[in-house]
Design a protein around this motif. Structure first.
Motif, PDB file in Angstrom:
ATOM      1  N   ASN A 241       6.768  -6.200  -9.913  1.00 51.96           N
ATOM      2  CA  ASN A 241       5.871  -6.111 -11.067  1.00 51.96           C
ATOM      3  C   ASN A 241       5.596  -4.483 -11.146  1.00 51.96           C
ATOM      4  N   ALA A 242       5.963  -3.629 -10.880  1.00 52.61           N
ATOM      5  CA  ALA A 242       6.210  -2.687 -11.316  1.00 52.61           C
ATOM      6  C   ALA A 242       6.189  -1.867 -12.566  1.00 52.61           C
ATOM      7  N   ASP A 243       7.278  -2.303 -13.657  1.00 58.70           N
ATOM      8  CA  ASP A 243       6.810  -2.414 -14.607  1.00 58.70           C
ATOM      9  C   ASP A 243       5.649  -2.519 -15.845  1.00 58.70           C
ATOM     10  N   ASP A 244       5.525  -4.036 -15.072  1.00 64.01           N
ATOM     11  CA  ASP A 244       3.994  -4.795 -16.091  1.00 64.01           C
ATOM     12  C   ASP A 244       2.501  -3.381 -15.616  1.00 64.01           C
ATOM     13  N   VAL A 245       3.233  -3.101 -13.610  1.00 72.22           N
ATOM     14  CA  VAL A 245       1.377  -2.069 -13.670  1.00 72.22           C
ATOM     15  C   VAL A 245       1.962  -0.849 -14.860  1.00 72.22           C
ATOM     16  N   ARG A 246       2.908  -0.566 -14.291  1.00 71.03           N
ATOM     17  CA  ARG A 246       3.073   1.288 -14.805  1.00 71.03           C
ATOM     18  C   ARG A 246       2.986   1.070 -16.123  1.00 71.03           C
TER      19      ARG A 246
ATOM     20  N   PHE B  35      -0.174   3.515 -17.971  1.00 77.43           N
ATOM     21  CA  PHE B  35      -0.102   4.289 -18.993  1.00 77.43           C
ATOM     22  C   PHE B  35      -0.678   3.762 -20.618  1.00 77.43           C
ATOM     23  N   GLN B  36      -1.258   2.385 -20.595  1.00 77.19           N
ATOM     24  CA  GLN B  36      -2.253   2.037 -22.044  1.00 77.19           C
ATOM     25  C   GLN B  36      -2.893   2.493 -21.939  1.00 77.19           C
ATOM     26  N   ALA B  37      -4.001   2.621 -20.589  1.00 77.38           N
ATOM     27  CA  ALA B  37      -5.372   2.729 -20.688  1.00 77.38           C
ATOM     28  C   ALA B  37      -5.388   4.414 -19.900  1.00 77.38           C
ATOM     29  N   GLY B  38      -3.890   5.233 -20.030  1.00 78.96           N
ATOM     30  CA  GLY B  38      -4.533   6.123 -20.358  1.00 78.96           C
ATOM     31  C   GLY B  38      -3.803   7.008 -19.459  1.00 78.96           C
TER      32      GLY B  38
ATOM     33  N   LYS C 249       0.223 -16.379   5.659  1.00 73.37           N
ATOM     34  CA  LYS C 249      -0.620 -15.364   5.919  1.00 73.37           C
ATOM     35  C   LYS C 249      -0.077 -16.509   7.339  1.00 73.37           C
ATOM     36  N   GLU C 250      -0.103 -15.025   8.659  1.00 77.12           N
ATOM     37  CA  GLU C 250      -0.445 -14.763  10.116  1.00 77.12           C
ATOM     38  C   GLU C 250       1.035 -14.733  10.704  1.00 77.12           C
ATOM     39  N   LYS C 251       2.014 -13.916   9.718  1.00 79.28           N
ATOM     40  CA  LYS C 251       2.787 -13.952  10.228  1.00 79.28           C
ATOM     41  C   LYS C 251       3.975 -12.363   9.589  1.00 79.28           C
ATOM     42  N   LEU C 252       4.738 -11.959  10.159  1.00 79.85           N
ATOM     43  CA  LEU C 252       4.732 -10.509   9.987  1.00 79.85           C
ATOM     44  C   LEU C 252       5.942 -10.416   8.681  1.00 79.85           C
ATOM     45  N   HIS C 253       5.176 -10.093   7.951  1.00 77.45           N
ATOM     46  CA  HIS C 253       6.891 -10.105   6.480  1.00 77.45           C
ATOM     47  C   HIS C 253       6.710  -8.496   6.364  1.00 77.45           C
ATOM     48  N   THR C 254       8.354  -7.957   5.944  1.00 78.67           N
ATOM     49  CA  THR C 254       8.842  -7.123   5.841  1.00 78.67           C
ATOM     50  C   THR C 254       9.124  -6.484   4.364  1.00 78.67           C
ATOM     51  N   GLY C 255       9.451  -6.196   3.477  1.00 73.56           N
ATOM     52  CA  GLY C 255       9.795  -6.258   1.810  1.00 73.56           C
ATOM     53  C   GLY C 255       9.784  -4.611   1.561  1.00 73.56           C
ATOM     54  N   THR C 256      10.337  -4.874   0.126  1.00 73.08           N
ATOM     55  CA  THR C 256      10.581  -3.509  -0.779  1.00 73.08           C
ATOM     56  C   THR C 256      10.114  -3.645  -1.662  1.00 73.08           C
ATOM     57  N   GLU C 257       8.694  -1.896  -1.463  1.00 75.49           N
ATOM     58  CA  GLU C 257       8.072  -1.851  -2.463  1.00 75.49           C
ATOM     59  C   GLU C 257       8.295  -0.660  -3.470  1.00 75.49           C
ATOM     60  N   ILE C 258       7.572  -0.602  -4.603  1.00 73.35           N
ATOM     61  CA  ILE C 258       8.087   0.474  -5.492  1.00 73.35           C
ATOM     62  C   ILE C 258       6.705   1.155  -4.944  1.00 73.35           C
ATOM     63  N   LYS C 259       6.801   2.903  -4.611  1.00 74.11           N
ATOM     64  CA  LYS C 259       5.432   3.691  -5.098  1.00 74.11           C
ATOM     65  C   LYS C 259       5.115   4.440  -6.284  1.00 74.11           C
ATOM     66  N   ILE C 260       4.422   3.891  -6.558  1.00 74.10           N
ATOM     67  CA  ILE C 260       3.933   4.540  -8.442  1.00 74.10           C
ATOM     68  C   ILE C 260       2.452   6.019  -8.225  1.00 74.10           C
ATOM     69  N   GLU C 261       2.834   6.408  -8.595  1.00 70.77           N
ATOM     70  CA  GLU C 261       1.927   7.812  -9.057  1.00 70.77           C
ATOM     71  C   GLU C 261       1.919   8.473 -10.459  1.00 70.77           C
TER      72      GLU C 261
ATOM     73  N   PHE D  78      -5.488  -3.114 -11.433  1.00 71.46           N
ATOM     74  CA  PHE D  78      -6.036  -4.337 -11.022  1.00 71.46           C
ATOM     75  C   PHE D  78      -5.631  -5.992 -11.460  1.00 71.46           C
ATOM     76  N   SER D  79      -5.663  -5.659 -13.549  1.00 71.34           N
ATOM     77  CA  SER D  79      -5.499  -6.942 -13.469  1.00 71.34           C
ATOM     78  C   SER D  79      -3.931  -7.553 -14.280  1.00 71.34           C
ATOM     79  N   THR D  80      -3.137  -6.453 -13.484  1.00 70.05           N
ATOM     80  CA  THR D  80      -1.324  -6.644 -14.143  1.00 70.05           C
ATOM     81  C   THR D  80      -0.884  -7.050 -12.754  1.00 70.05           C
ATOM     82  N   HIS D  81      -1.647  -6.602 -11.400  1.00 71.29           N
ATOM     83  CA  HIS D  81      -0.889  -6.396  -9.855  1.00 71.29           C
ATOM     84  C   HIS D  81      -0.754  -7.281  -9.201  1.00 71.29           C
ATOM     85  N   ILE D  82      -0.134  -8.035  -8.632  1.00 69.22           N
ATOM     86  CA  ILE D  82       0.446  -9.391  -8.470  1.00 69.22           C
ATOM     87  C   ILE D  82      -0.450  -9.754  -7.059  1.00 69.22           C
ATOM     88  N   TYR D  83      -0.381  -8.287  -5.987  1.00 68.26           N
ATOM     89  CA  TYR D  83      -1.254  -9.641  -4.591  1.00 68.26           C
ATOM     90  C   TYR D  83      -2.907  -9.320  -5.111  1.00 68.26           C
ATOM     91  N   GLU D  84      -2.846 -10.133  -3.622  1.00 70.41           N
ATOM     92  CA  GLU D  84      -4.049 -10.173  -3.519  1.00 70.41           C
ATOM     93  C   GLU D  84      -4.904  -9.409  -3.188  1.00 70.41           C
TER      94      GLU D  84
END
Length: 364
Positions: free
Chosen positions: A143-148, A152-155, A188-200, A216-222
């Protein structure tokens, strides 16, 4: 075309968010939803300018100085401000002011000033502070490219002469949703571990709502995790005044004569000559006494501005040539710039340069 459509173009030219906190820019009089018949561009929206707008069938006056600066408790026509406002209201004429929104723009008042003098290698003299924020968010690698790109398009992600700037790091995340959660990844109600990209990314603070909407419109998380910080960095492309170089150094006398000719000044008040050549020049259109120390610190040989008081000439301290060329004169070509900008953006529409000279200062 409605007045609000013209305002959108003016906001592109001089975003109201760039204005100083003491200022009063934007739509001062009128209804932005009215159809625009024509635009009259002036320096000051005085009564004679409103009359000119009436005669030329323009129902939007775009002025540099705001005719409404301080608050009014009554509008009875007892002074020049109230008379102008009354005439505009009676004739359904809107008034829009740009003032320090254009002062602070890198292509605005002081760049116009510099260009008129032929200065090169120009940059902002007093970069704006407390204007930059940083957004930090976290998402999946997919999802990182879509969010970035949405940010960028928003300024977001513009730093000086560069855009699409971001910093990205990979890390491990954990979460466990409660019974009411609806996770995109895991259960839900189960611990999950995974890889994320931190974007600044950094952004100008007035863009925050637009940038968060893009996030908010491009991020996939709830639940979107994000942080926003105020930065202490100065904004190198927004701020008051400019400094640049003359292509060829001039004597002090020749320099001031050149300024007088190019800015059509009827007279220049200046500090004592220091018997040195002028090469690096700082400018600030309008009242710029507060910038004297900045011009000295920047290594300027001369500082051009207006409205200097008697004792402020002492602040030259034998380090710089101070010159007061007149308030109107230092901003003389601003209205021409506005007309040119609007004409390019809105061709085949009535954009008219006012013929009224609103300079209140006269010379013998």
């Amino acid at each position: 075309m409605k007045i609000k459509d013209i305002i959108d173009v003016l906001e592109e030219m001089a975003p109201s968010a760039y204005a100083e906190s003491f200022d009063n820019v934007g739509l001062l009089v009128g209804d932005q939803n009215e159809e625009c018949k024509g635009v009259l561009v002036c320096h000051d929206a005085l009564e004679n300018v409103i009359e000119e707008a009436i005669s030329k069938n323009c129902n939007l006056v775009v002025c540099f100085h705001p005719i409404l600066f301080s608050g009014l408790k009554k509008i009875t026509g007892k002074n020049y401000v109230e008379r102008s406002i009354l005439k505009a209201i009676k004739n359904d004429i809107a008034i829009y002011a740009v003032h320090t929104a254009l002062d602070n723009h890198k292509e605005g008042v002081n760049k116009i000033f510099c260009d008129a003098l032929g200065l090169i290698n120009t940059k902002i003299l007093i970069p704006k502070t407390n204007f930059i924020r940083k957004l930090i968010t976290f998402t999946t690698p997919e999802n990182a490219d879509d969010v970035r790109n949405a940010l960028f398009q928003a300024g977001a992600g513009t730093i000086g002469n560069y855009d699409n700037c971001s910093f990205n790091t990979e890390g491990t995340f954990t979460f466990k949703g409660n019974e009411n959660s609806n996770p995109v990844i895991g259960e839900k109600e189960k611990l999950h571990t995974g890889t994320e990209i931190k974007i600044e990314v950094v952004f100008e603070k007035h863009l925050e709502a637009k940038i968060l909407k893009a996030l908010f419109s491009t991020h996939i998380y709830e639940e979107v995790a994000y942080e926003i910080y105020d930065l202490q960095n100065s904004h190198q492309n927004i701020g008051l005044g400019m400094i640049g170089d003359l292509p060829t150094a001039l004597t002090e006398r020749d320099f001031l004569q050149s300024v007088k000719d190019k800015m059509q000044a009827n007279g220049i008040r200046h500090s004592a000559f220091l018997n040195k050549e002028i090469k690096k020049v700082a400018v600030l259109g309008g009242s710029g006494s507060d910038a004297i120390k900045h011009a000295i610190q920047a290594g300027a040989d001369a500082f051009l501005t207006a409205d200097l008081k008697y004792h402020q000439f002492y602040e030259a301290e034998n380090k710089i040539l101070l010159a007061d060329i007149g308030h109107f004169e230092s901003e003389r070509y601003t209205k021409n710039y506005i007309v040119d900008y609007l004409t390019k953006k809105i061709p085949n529409f009535a954009i008219i340069l006012s013929e009224e000279n609103t300079n209140p200062v006269k010379y013998l």
